[in-house]
Design an enzyme around this catalytic site. Structure first.
Site, PDB file in Angstrom:
ATOM      1  N   HIS A 143       0.844  -1.200   0.000  1.00  0.00           N
ATOM      2  CA  HIS A 143       0.000   0.000   0.000  1.00  0.00           C
ATOM      3  C   HIS A 143       0.882   1.254   0.000  1.00  0.00           C
ATOM      4  O   HIS A 143       0.673   2.182  -0.800  1.00  0.00           O
ATOM      5  CB  HIS A 143      -0.888  -0.053   1.250  1.00  0.00           C
ATOM      6  N   GLU A 144       1.868   1.287   0.884  1.00  0.00           N
ATOM      7  CA  GLU A 144       2.731   2.472   0.982  1.00  0.00           C
ATOM      8  C   GLU A 144       3.648   2.614  -0.225  1.00  0.00           C
ATOM      9  O   GLU A 144       3.911   3.727  -0.685  1.00  0.00           O
ATOM     10  CB  GLU A 144       3.556   2.416   2.278  1.00  0.00           C
ATOM     11  N   HIS A 147       1.690   4.253  -2.841  1.00  0.00           N
ATOM     12  CA  HIS A 147       1.690   5.709  -2.657  1.00  0.00           C
ATOM     13  C   HIS A 147       2.947   6.327  -3.275  1.00  0.00           C
ATOM     14  O   HIS A 147       2.888   7.362  -3.950  1.00  0.00           O
ATOM     15  CB  HIS A 147       1.659   6.056  -1.169  1.00  0.00           C
ATOM     16  N   GLU A 194      -6.290   6.689  -1.222  1.00  0.00           N
ATOM     17  CA  GLU A 194      -6.181   5.552  -0.313  1.00  0.00           C
ATOM     18  C   GLU A 194      -6.781   4.295  -0.943  1.00  0.00           C
ATOM     19  O   GLU A 194      -6.266   3.184  -0.756  1.00  0.00           O
ATOM     20  CB  GLU A 194      -6.879   5.864   1.012  1.00  0.00           C
TER      21      GLU A 194
END
Length: 376
Positions: A143-144, A147, A194
Site C-alpha cells: 500500500h505504501e 503511494h 487511499e
C-alpha cells in the site's frame, strides 16, 4: 527473481507461493479514476516540478527526515529485517527502481504513511507491526509503496503542511476559509488515493484474504477469531443503504474531516475491484506502462473520473444519492420524496400531509439512532 519465489540477482521474494511481477507498470493501472485524473492533470502542469521544489524549502521535510533518523528505527538488513525483505519485495513486484527508506516509530496506534517531496519515506508504527501477521503486513507495505509509485507522498506532505497552516491562521477569517477550502478538496482527493493504494497492496500481496484481515484488524483490533469477513462487508452495505436523508447528510459531515475512507468502505471497494474485469486483465499482464504516461490525455482522465462518480451515484443505495439519481433521471414528485426522506425531522411539516378534509393521515418516520462515529 522469477515468479516462482526463488532468489535471483540478490533479491529474495519472501513468500514461496507464485506471484506476478508487474514490470514497468504505470500507477494508472491501479489508481481510482478520481485519483488518476487529478494526478494526470498535475503532472501535465508546466513548471509543476519547479514549484514543488521551491515549496519544499518552506516545508519541514528535512526536519521530519532528521526526526525519524534520530528517534525511530530505520529498517534494514540489520534492523527489522523481515520488514526490509517485504519492502524490497514490494518494490520489485511494482518495479519501483529506488527503494524508499522505511522507519518504525514507537506509537501504539496502528498507522503507516508515505511522505516527502524530494524523495518519499515510509513510516510504520509499532502498533501496526505488532497487530498484523506477515501477509497482512505485506499488503500494508505494498500500500505504501503504491503511494510512492503514484507520487502521493508529495501531495500528502502538502496536505499536512496546509492543515497545520490553517490552524495557525484560524484567527484570519478569509485566510482560514481559503486554506480550508483547499484542504477539503485535498482530503477528498486523498480519500480516493487511499483506495488506489489499497489496490497496490493487493497487487503486491496478491492475497485478498490477507488484505481483508488487515482492514478488519485496523477496525476491530487483534481479535480476528471474533470477526467474520462477510459480516464485516455487510456492515459497509448497511452503512451505505441505511437511514434517511438526515443520515446521508451526517455521513458527509463525518467523512469530510478524514483523510481515509471508513474501513468497512475500503474493504468493500477493494473486494469489488478484485472481482472486476480490470483486475483480471491486470493479473493477466495487460496494463498501462510508465513509458506511456507522457501520452496520457487529461481530458480522457477527467471523463473517466466523471463517469466513475456518475456510476457511484447511479448504483448507490444511499438515500441522498438515490434522490440525486432520480433528479438526474427526471423523476416526478421530488418535493414529496424529499419530505419523506427527512422523515420526522421537521415534525408534521416534513410528512406528506393529506388534504385538510381527508380526516387525517400519516407519513413515514425514520428516526436516526444518534450514535457518534469514531475514527479508527
Amino acid at each position: 527473481m522469477s515468479d516462482d519465489g526463488h532468489e535471483q540477482n540478490g533479491h529474495e521474494n519472501v513468500p514461496s507461493r507464485q506471484r506476478r511481477r508487474f514490470e514497468g507498470i504505470s500507477s494508472r493501472a491501479y489508481e481510482h479514476p478520481a485519483d488518476r485524473s487529478a494526478l494526470v492533470a498535475l503532472r501535465k502542469l508546466s513548471g509543476f516540478d519547479t514549484v514543488f521544489k521551491a515549496l519544499s524549502g518552506l516545508l519541514p521535510e528535512r526536519s521530519l527526515r532528521l526526526l525519524f533518523l534520530s528517534d525511530s528505527v530505520r529498517v534494514s538488513d540489520a534492523q527489522f529485517a523481515h520488514l526490509n525483505a517485504m519492502l524490497r519485495d514490494a518494490c520489485y513486484i511494482l518495479d519501483l527502481e529506488k527503494v524508499p527508506p522505511m522507519y518504525v516509530t514507537q506509537d501504539p496506534q496502528p498507522n503507516a504513511m508515505c511522505i516527502g517531496l524530494d524523495e518519499p519515506i515510509i513510516v510504520v508504527t509499532t502498533g501496526l507491526v505488532e497487530l498484523l501477521d506477515e501477509e497482512e503486513m505485506r499488503a500494508v507495505v505494498g500500500h505504501e509503496v503504491g503511494h510512492a509509485l503514484s507520487g502521493h507522498s508529495v501531495y500528502r506532505t502538502i496536505l499536512l503542511f496546509l492543515t497545520t497552516l490553517a490552524l495557525r491562521v484560524a484567527w484570519i477569517p478569509l485566510g482560514n476559509l481559503a486554506i480550508m477550502a483547499i484542504v477539503t478538496a485535498l482530503r477528498e482527493w486523498f480519500r480516493k488515493s487511499e483506495l488506489s493504494a489499497d489496490r497496490a497492496g493487493l497487487l503486491v500481496g496478491q492475497d485478498l484474504r490477507a488484505s481483508m484481515r488487515g482492514l478488519m484488524k485496523i477496525a476491530g483490533g487483534n481479535h480476528l477469531h471474533e470477526m467474520n469477513v462477510d459480516a464485516f462487508l455487510a456492515q459497509a452495505e448497511e452503512y451505505e443503504a441505511g437511514g434517511d436523508l438526515r443520515d446521508s447528510v451526517l455521513k458527509i459531515l463525518n467523512v469530510m474531516p478524514r483523510t481515509h475512507p471508513f474501513t468497512t468502505v475500503r474493504a468493500a471497494e477493494l473486494k469489488k475491484w478484485a472481482e472486476s474485469r480490470d483486475y483480471q486483465r491486470l493479473m493477466d499482464g495487460h496494463y498501462p506502462r510508465r513509458s506511456e504516461d507522457k501520452d496520457t490525455s487529461v481530458s480522457d482522465s477527467f471523463r473517466q473520473s466523471a463517469a466513475s462518480y456518475a456510476s457511484d451515484v447511479k448504483n448507490s443505495k444511499d438515500p441522498l444519492m438515490k434522490l440525486v439519481s432520480d433528479i438526474a433521471g427526471g423523476a416526478g414528485d421530488l418535493g414529496g420524496r424529499v419530505r419523506r426522506g427527512f422523515g420526522g425531522f421537521t415534525g408534521g411539516a416534513a410528512k406528506d400531509a393529506p388534504p385538510r378534509n381527508s380526516g387525517g393521515g400519516s407519513g413515514d418516520d425514520h428516526p436516526g439512532d444518534g450514535r457518534p462515529d469514531g475514527d479508527s
